[in-house]
Scaffold this active site. Sequence first.
Site, PDB file in Angstrom:
ATOM      1  N   LYS A  18       0.838  -1.207   0.000  1.00 12.34           N
ATOM      2  CA  LYS A  18       0.000   0.000   0.000  1.00 12.34           C
ATOM      3  C   LYS A  18       0.867   1.249   0.000  1.00 12.34           C
ATOM      4  O   LYS A  18       0.511   2.259  -0.609  1.00 12.34           O
ATOM      5  CB  LYS A  18      -0.911   0.001   1.225  1.00 12.34           C
ATOM      6  CG  LYS A  18      -1.856  -1.176   1.277  1.00 12.34           C
ATOM      7  CD  LYS A  18      -3.303  -0.730   1.226  1.00 12.34           C
ATOM      8  CE  LYS A  18      -4.189  -1.876   0.842  1.00 12.34           C
ATOM      9  NZ  LYS A  18      -4.335  -2.842   1.939  1.00 12.34           N
TER      10      LYS A  18
ATOM     11  N   GLU B 268      -3.129   6.828   8.001  1.00  9.08           N
ATOM     12  CA  GLU B 268      -3.870   7.723   7.112  1.00  9.08           C
ATOM     13  C   GLU B 268      -4.909   8.474   7.920  1.00  9.08           C
ATOM     14  O   GLU B 268      -5.370   7.991   8.957  1.00  9.08           O
ATOM     15  CB  GLU B 268      -4.637   6.902   6.056  1.00  9.08           C
ATOM     16  CG  GLU B 268      -3.859   6.537   4.835  1.00  9.08           C
ATOM     17  CD  GLU B 268      -4.699   5.760   3.819  1.00  9.08           C
ATOM     18  OE1 GLU B 268      -5.870   5.427   4.112  1.00  9.08           O
ATOM     19  OE2 GLU B 268      -4.179   5.487   2.736  1.00  9.08           O
TER      20      GLU B 268
ATOM     21  N   HIS C 261     -15.943  -6.226   5.489  1.00  6.80           N
ATOM     22  CA  HIS C 261     -15.130  -6.172   4.271  1.00  6.80           C
ATOM     23  C   HIS C 261     -15.487  -7.237   3.253  1.00  6.80           C
ATOM     24  O   HIS C 261     -14.775  -7.463   2.286  1.00  6.80           O
ATOM     25  CB  HIS C 261     -13.642  -6.201   4.603  1.00  6.80           C
ATOM     26  CG  HIS C 261     -13.290  -5.092   5.551  1.00  6.80           C
ATOM     27  ND1 HIS C 261     -13.295  -3.778   5.165  1.00  6.80           N
ATOM     28  CD2 HIS C 261     -13.005  -5.097   6.864  1.00  6.80           C
ATOM     29  CE1 HIS C 261     -13.008  -3.021   6.219  1.00  6.80           C
ATOM     30  NE2 HIS C 261     -12.833  -3.789   7.251  1.00  6.80           N
TER      31      HIS C 261
ATOM     32  N   ARG D 131      -6.637  -7.971 -10.386  1.00  2.00           N
ATOM     33  CA  ARG D 131      -7.270  -9.239 -10.781  1.00  2.00           C
ATOM     34  C   ARG D 131      -8.631  -8.968 -11.418  1.00  2.00           C
ATOM     35  O   ARG D 131      -9.139  -7.847 -11.362  1.00  2.00           O
ATOM     36  CB  ARG D 131      -7.493 -10.091  -9.526  1.00  2.00           C
ATOM     37  CG  ARG D 131      -8.421  -9.392  -8.548  1.00  2.00           C
ATOM     38  CD  ARG D 131      -8.845 -10.232  -7.369  1.00  2.00           C
ATOM     39  NE  ARG D 131      -9.902  -9.594  -6.615  1.00  2.00           N
ATOM     40  CZ  ARG D 131      -9.731  -8.663  -5.695  1.00  2.00           C
ATOM     41  NH1 ARG D 131      -8.519  -8.241  -5.396  1.00  2.00           N
ATOM     42  NH2 ARG D 131     -10.762  -8.120  -5.083  1.00  2.00           N
TER      43      ARG D 131
HETATM   44  C1  MV4 Z   1     -10.211   3.549   4.793  1.00  2.00           C
HETATM   45  C2  MV4 Z   1     -11.455   3.949   5.333  1.00  2.00           C
HETATM   46  C3  MV4 Z   1     -11.543   5.201   5.843  1.00  2.00           C
HETATM   47  N1  MV4 Z   1     -10.469   6.018   5.835  1.00  2.00           N
HETATM   48  N2  MV4 Z   1      -9.178   4.397   4.805  1.00  2.00           N
HETATM   49  C4  MV4 Z   1     -11.354  -1.010   3.989  1.00  2.00           C
HETATM   50  C5  MV4 Z   1     -10.661  -2.038   3.152  1.00  2.00           C
HETATM   51  C6  MV4 Z   1      -9.382  -1.433   2.722  1.00  2.00           C
HETATM   52  N3  MV4 Z   1      -9.132  -1.721   1.341  1.00  2.00           N
HETATM   53  C7  MV4 Z   1      -9.522   0.023   2.986  1.00  2.00           C
HETATM   54  N4  MV4 Z   1     -10.712   0.228   3.767  1.00  2.00           N
HETATM   55  C8  MV4 Z   1     -11.033   1.446   4.280  1.00  2.00           C
HETATM   56  N5  MV4 Z   1     -10.027   2.348   4.278  1.00  2.00           N
HETATM   57  C9  MV4 Z   1      -9.320   5.593   5.326  1.00  2.00           C
HETATM   58  N6  MV4 Z   1      -8.267   6.422   5.347  1.00  2.00           N
HETATM   59  C10 MV4 Z   1     -12.507   3.049   5.313  1.00  2.00           C
HETATM   60  C11 MV4 Z   1     -12.304   1.789   4.810  1.00  2.00           C
HETATM   61  C12 MV4 Z   1     -13.454   0.934   4.877  1.00  2.00           C
HETATM   62  C13 MV4 Z   1     -14.067   0.416   3.752  1.00  2.00           C
HETATM   63  C14 MV4 Z   1     -13.591   0.647   2.485  1.00  2.00           C
HETATM   64  C15 MV4 Z   1     -14.208   0.118   1.384  1.00  2.00           C
HETATM   65  C16 MV4 Z   1     -15.329  -0.682   1.537  1.00  2.00           C
HETATM   66  C17 MV4 Z   1     -15.801  -0.948   2.785  1.00  2.00           C
HETATM   67  C18 MV4 Z   1     -15.190  -0.404   3.909  1.00  2.00           C
HETATM   68  C19 MV4 Z   1     -15.699  -0.670   5.165  1.00  2.00           C
HETATM   69  C20 MV4 Z   1     -15.087  -0.161   6.249  1.00  2.00           C
HETATM   70  C21 MV4 Z   1     -13.963   0.624   6.117  1.00  2.00           C
END
Ligand code: MV4
Length: 498
Positions: free
Chosen positions: A116, A200, A235, A291
């Site tokens: 990341k 972040e 997730h 993917r």
């Molecule tokens: C975040 C976020 C809020 N702020 N980053 C969840 C999976 C991972 N790929 C990144 N994710 C998140 N990152 C920041 N800075 C909230 C999430 C997140 C989320 C993102 C996409 C789909 C569902 C989610 C559910 C909870 C939190």
Amino acid sequence: MFNKVLVANRGEIAIRIMRACKELDIATVAVYSEADSNALFTKYADEAYLIGPAPTSKSYLNMDAIFDVAKKTGAEGIHPGYGFLSENATFARRCEEEGITFIGPSSEVIKQMGSKIAAREAMIKAGVPVVPSNGKPIEDYESAQKVADKLGYPLMIKASAGGGGIGMKVVNSDEELKNSISSIRSVAKSAFGDSTVFIEKYLDEPRHIEMQILADSHGNCLYLSDRECSIQRRHQKLIEEAPSPIMTPELRAEMGNTAIKAAKSIGYENAGTVEFLYSKGDYYFLEVNTRLQVEHGITELVTGIDIVKEQLKVACGEELSIRQEDIKINGSAIECRINAEDPLNDFNPSPGKILRYRSAGGPGVRVDSGVHVGYTITPFYDSMISKLQTWGRDRDEAIARMKRALFEYVVVGVKTNIPFHRAVMSHEEFIKGNLTTHFIDDYNILDIVAENAECQRRESDTLAMALEDNSKKVAAISAAVSSYINAAKSANMKNKNE
Ligand code: MV4
């Protein structure tokens, strides 16, 4: 074009990939575990080979066994599907070394996007908006505190090698930060073998919007459609739609061109997805999924483009024949993931044998599935029964068709999340398009599921009655289907020889 492709996956996605191969007249090789010896995808393939026992580490993740089959059968390409080895840079590199085409991006790109921190750096260089962060590994509380002073709470600690929501934590105070750095580091170490974490700014109530891209080896790159995947639990995505209800042609063009800029800057080839978080009018790069994704089908429904066939073509070095200006978003599509799990029991998996089964059909319905009557959903793999997708000329029609398709769907023998999907499709906030990643909790969807349970059980029993439960008959039908497939295969071979 390839003559023969090995599919290093199972279930519905193995069938989806082989369908594209069949249309392109490519022979297919399946590999399967002992738990899948009777699964439909092994019968669909032209050849199928056992590669190990049920546990994934001994079968679907067993690179040596997969390469043995690829060499023995003369497969020229390997399609990894999603999950398993699909984002494994070592696997892609071994394909490159063995002279077998990995149907996906290069191992270098997979590796870079797997970090990341590296992905963020690449995106900043490319001028793609990213979530505010110091962008460097954090080793201890002292350095974390300095970053916290700059960014302000709430913050999110993330594992650089993370995925699927593991190794992520929201922190709201110095106190929490103090306790979290070392614990997330050790979670990351044990889950991904890499303890690197970074911090972040935490975005509250974001929407998850992603852009499907397609790139060839001649420098052409397209964006197909956006998808919104906000309705998820722990997730695990449950409902996806294309396009996002908040999307405008202007925003799509902007995010699409941002995704292309991101892809071109890292030398991306093949199909991929650029994920964004959208919050209060702004969007931020989150990650690149290197993917084919579970939810690719709804993009196919609104664009008419067969993404898997395009993957196979560009992997062979063909130039994309589609131009950006030819891609039009036609109507609206929704996907409900039909899983063998009980929404009223914390979505726990409900493995078991499917005793009666009839999927929905009719106008605007697409079902991608690897199951049938008599199929046993085992605890070894995910509990997906099918991907139920509907298309409509607008979002309201797609929703109406989904409600109708969920009403038609009959699954007896295992519990399913169909009642959950029915509750969402009828919910006024969903209908209005007010989605966030906290949708299920914010609107108490599970309370509605519980209220509806009795009435829906009676309704679905009526439909299920129409499908007689007679195991002898089921066995006879299975045998008939097998011999039909075999007859069709030998007829096909005859045609080829003629
Ligand atoms: C975040 C976020 C809020 N702020 N980053 C969840 C999976 C991972 N790929 C990144 N994710 C998140 N990152 C920041 N800075 C909230 C999430 C997140 C989320 C993102 C996409 C789909 C569902 C989610 C559910 C909870 C939190």
